[in-house]
Design a protein around this motif. Structure first.
Motif, PDB file in Angstrom:
ATOM      1  N   ALA A 378       0.842  -1.199   0.000  1.00 59.59           N
ATOM      2  CA  ALA A 378       0.000   0.000   0.000  1.00 59.59           C
ATOM      3  C   ALA A 378       0.877   1.249   0.000  1.00 59.59           C
ATOM      4  O   ALA A 378       1.671   1.457   0.902  1.00 59.59           O
ATOM      5  CB  ALA A 378      -0.921  -0.005   1.210  1.00 59.59           C
ATOM      6  N   TRP A 379       0.700   2.094  -1.025  1.00 54.45           N
ATOM      7  CA  TRP A 379       1.483   3.328  -1.136  1.00 54.45           C
ATOM      8  C   TRP A 379       0.570   4.555  -1.144  1.00 54.45           C
ATOM      9  O   TRP A 379       0.977   5.640  -1.537  1.00 54.45           O
ATOM     10  CB  TRP A 379       2.288   3.326  -2.444  1.00 54.45           C
ATOM     11  N   ALA A 380      -0.684   4.385  -0.748  1.00 54.26           N
ATOM     12  CA  ALA A 380      -1.646   5.479  -0.879  1.00 54.26           C
ATOM     13  C   ALA A 380      -1.232   6.706  -0.088  1.00 54.26           C
ATOM     14  O   ALA A 380      -1.610   7.822  -0.415  1.00 54.26           O
ATOM     15  CB  ALA A 380      -3.027   5.010  -0.434  1.00 54.26           C
ATOM     16  N   SER A 381      -0.480   6.544   0.992  1.00 50.25           N
ATOM     17  CA  SER A 381      -0.129   7.684   1.827  1.00 50.25           C
ATOM     18  C   SER A 381       1.039   8.482   1.265  1.00 50.25           C
ATOM     19  O   SER A 381       1.279   9.623   1.696  1.00 50.25           O
ATOM     20  CB  SER A 381       0.230   7.207   3.239  1.00 50.25           C
ATOM     21  N   GLN A 404      -4.375   8.991  -6.750  1.00 51.74           N
ATOM     22  CA  GLN A 404      -3.884   8.862  -5.379  1.00 51.74           C
ATOM     23  C   GLN A 404      -5.007   8.467  -4.430  1.00 51.74           C
ATOM     24  O   GLN A 404      -4.866   7.537  -3.625  1.00 51.74           O
ATOM     25  CB  GLN A 404      -3.263  10.189  -4.936  1.00 51.74           C
ATOM     26  N   ASN A 405      -6.134   9.164  -4.511  1.00 47.45           N
ATOM     27  CA  ASN A 405      -7.218   8.954  -3.540  1.00 47.45           C
ATOM     28  C   ASN A 405      -7.906   7.606  -3.706  1.00 47.45           C
ATOM     29  O   ASN A 405      -8.410   7.042  -2.731  1.00 47.45           O
ATOM     30  CB  ASN A 405      -8.241  10.082  -3.650  1.00 47.45           C
ATOM     31  N   LYS A 406      -7.938   7.099  -4.914  1.00 47.34           N
ATOM     32  CA  LYS A 406      -8.563   5.794  -5.150  1.00 47.34           C
ATOM     33  C   LYS A 406      -7.583   4.640  -4.921  1.00 47.34           C
ATOM     34  O   LYS A 406      -7.887   3.496  -5.198  1.00 47.34           O
ATOM     35  CB  LYS A 406      -9.118   5.712  -6.574  1.00 47.34           C
ATOM     36  N   GLN A 407      -6.389   4.980  -4.427  1.00 49.19           N
ATOM     37  CA  GLN A 407      -5.380   3.986  -4.025  1.00 49.19           C
ATOM     38  C   GLN A 407      -4.960   3.067  -5.175  1.00 49.19           C
ATOM     39  O   GLN A 407      -4.720   1.874  -4.995  1.00 49.19           O
ATOM     40  CB  GLN A 407      -5.891   3.158  -2.844  1.00 49.19           C
ATOM     41  N   CYS A 408      -4.839   3.665  -6.360  1.00 56.73           N
ATOM     42  CA  CYS A 408      -4.387   2.871  -7.505  1.00 56.73           C
ATOM     43  C   CYS A 408      -2.966   2.362  -7.298  1.00 56.73           C
ATOM     44  O   CYS A 408      -2.572   1.335  -7.867  1.00 56.73           O
ATOM     45  CB  CYS A 408      -4.451   3.706  -8.783  1.00 56.73           C
ATOM     46  N   ARG A 409      -2.193   3.090  -6.471  1.00 57.29           N
ATOM     47  CA  ARG A 409      -0.803   2.694  -6.259  1.00 57.29           C
ATOM     48  C   ARG A 409      -0.677   1.504  -5.306  1.00 57.29           C
ATOM     49  O   ARG A 409       0.428   1.033  -5.057  1.00 57.29           O
ATOM     50  CB  ARG A 409      -0.006   3.887  -5.740  1.00 57.29           C
ATOM     51  N   ASN A 410      -1.788   1.046  -4.751  1.00 55.73           N
ATOM     52  CA  ASN A 410      -1.727  -0.213  -3.999  1.00 55.73           C
ATOM     53  C   ASN A 410      -1.293  -1.358  -4.900  1.00 55.73           C
ATOM     54  O   ASN A 410      -0.614  -2.287  -4.462  1.00 55.73           O
ATOM     55  CB  ASN A 410      -3.088  -0.535  -3.390  1.00 55.73           C
TER      56      ASN A 410
END
Length: 497
Positions: A378-381, A404-410
């Motif tokens: 998880a990289w959302a932060s 970023q807000n939809k946490q696509c980088r997870n």
């Protein structure tokens, strides 16, 4: 001092007259062995026995606190780790001792096979050794279940699923294993009984029988090229060798066993201090199905093999391969009980052992990081790297916020940072057209879920605009070749036609 020594001697004689154990024990310790067996290759059996004693002692101490019930097992381990002085260290000793014991037993079996020590007259010694290996693995599996954390719960569920595939009696075997059709309170009670009473009791009996057979038949002499094992002459030849070059096991040969066993014990203690105990992880919760249970180290290779197998081969492999493997090990001394023992005269055996060792190593390594299910971090932060926001329009920057807000980088990485479950997106716009990106976001595909219901039209538009800016090394954006052909055709066609 002389008086104290006299009293100790009198006490010893008092017990010896009634038990008569002293002389047999001394004779066993001093039994002659061929001088060539005083080697560092012959120390693994003693080390396995010492580790078994460690498991018994630490297991008894753990049982004084452990609560074998579904409602209290997890919390009792937490209590041991945090409220009992050195309770965590005791658990760590037991856990690491289990892994070391499996490793030493496996190496011992490989050494016995490599040296041809399964041949006449030690066929039964080898068969008992195979049973000891299986029981050691059984101890490790039942011990993992007793942690009763998330990994143990779902791992046991997978084990029960495998057993249920046995034709005709699969359902009955599951009921026997779990104490019913589901994992519940009776399940833990049964595994506690197997781990603490049944398997250790059988292990203790077989270890005693194994040691007795080693004493009775002698330690396998160092294999020599050309020294053929024949049932008609081997025992006489072995006794002649022992008579000519024999040395007492204690102390002439046993000092190497003692040093190696001490080194193994120090290694277990070091691992316990440095790495601590195994688990428990999260509490078992049958409502959490998004989980990836992973077995302990000794079973990682099985975990990897089953993960790589095609679904249509899973059941045949699980039902046939163990039977063939165990059957081959048990029949080996009966089929190949005579002949050469030296490895240079047994190339097939050496090749077989090498292949098995390499395969176990590879699949165990694969099982440690599950390449079939890439790591998800998880990289959302963390903010999106600034380089991806330079010279962007307000709409494209709004898309970066959606990303970023939809946490696509997870699941996806950009700039080398992010999850690894999905592909990196640095070159996305070089590989997919805008229409393809829209379709992938809305409908999903492959391992990616559909986000059509999670994004409103404005968010979708902004996100896609941002994704179309991800062109690695400023390469041209991907284009739809079929659309270009259509446009080219329209330009080539004269107006009015």
């Amino acid at each position: 001092m002389p008086r104290m020594k006299q009293r100790v001697t009198e006490l010893y004689l008092w017990f010896e007259r009634r038990l008569g154990l002293g002389k047999p024990m001394i004779d066993a310790a001093e039994h002659p062995v061929p001088e060539n067996t005083s080697s560092w290759w012959y120390v693994f059996g003693s080390a396995a026995t010492v580790l078994f004693v460690l498991q018994v002692v630490t297991g008894v101490l753990l049982a004084l606190v452990y609560a074998p019930s579904a409602g209290n097992a997890w919390s009792s381990l937490e209590f041991l780790d945090h409220n009992v002085k050195l309770g965590w260290f005791l658990r760590a000793l037991h856990g690491w001792g289990s892994d070391f014991m499996i490793a030493v037993v496996v190496i011992h079996m490989a050494q016995v096979f490599f040296f041809g020590a399964f041949k006449f007259p030690r066929e039964l010694t080898w068969i008992i050794g195979v049973c000891l290996l299986l029981l050691t693995l059984g101890m490790a599996f039942t011990g993992q279940v007793l942690r009763f954390d998330a990994d143990a719960y779902w791992g046991l569920g997978i084990g029960a699923s495998i057993i249920s595939r046995v034709p005709v009696i699969g359902g009955a075997l599951v009921d026997i294993l779990l104490g019913g059709p589901i994992i519940a309170g009776p399940t833990l009670s049964r595994f506690f009984a197997m781990h603490v009473f049944v398997i250790p009791g059988i292990l203790l009996a077989l270890v005693g029988l194994h040691v007795w057979m080693v004493l009775r038949l002698g330690i396998n002499d160092w294999p020599m090229p050309g020294r053929i094992v024949r049932r008609s002459t081997y025992i006489r030849e072995y006794h002649e060798l022992t008579h000519q070059t024999g040395i007492p096991f204690v102390p002439d040969a046993a000092w190497k066993d003692a040093i190696f066993s001490a080194a193994i014990m120090l290694a277990v203690i070091a691992c316990a201090l440095l790495f601590g105990p195994f688990g428990p992880t999260g509490q078992p919760d049958p409502t959490i199905i998004e989980t990836a249970p992973k077995p302990d180290f000794a079973f990682l290779w099985i975990y990897a093999v089953l993960a790589y197998l095609p679904p249509n081969l899973e059941t045949p492999f699980m039902l046939i391969a163990p039977v063939l493997g165990i059957g081959a090990m048990l029949l080996l001394p009966l089929v190949a009980g005579e002949g050469e023992k030296h490895w240079s005269r047994r190339p097939v055996a050496v090749l077989m052992l090498t292949v098995i060792a390499v395969m176990l190593g590879i699949f165990t390594r694969l099982g440690t990081y599950t390449p079939w299910s890439p790591i998800m971090t998880a990289w959302a932060s963390d903010p999106i790297p600034a380089v991806y926001l330079h010279d962007r329009t307000p709409l494209e920057r709004q898309g970066a916020l959606v990303f970023q807000n939809k946490q696509c980088r997870n699941c996806h990485s950009i700039g080398g940072a992010g999850g690894l479950r999905g592909p990196a997106l640095d070159n996305l716009a070089n590989q997919m057209t805008e229409d393809q990106i829209i379709r992938q976001v809305l409908q999903g595909g492959g391992n990616m879920p559909a986000y059509g219901n999670a994004l409103n039209p404005a968010e979708t538009t902004a996100l896609v605009r941002f994704l179309t800016t991800l062109r690695g090394n400023n390469l041209p954006a991907a284009v739809d070749a079929s659309r270009q052909m259509v446009l080219s055709g329209e330009k080539a066609t004269p107006k009015g036609h």
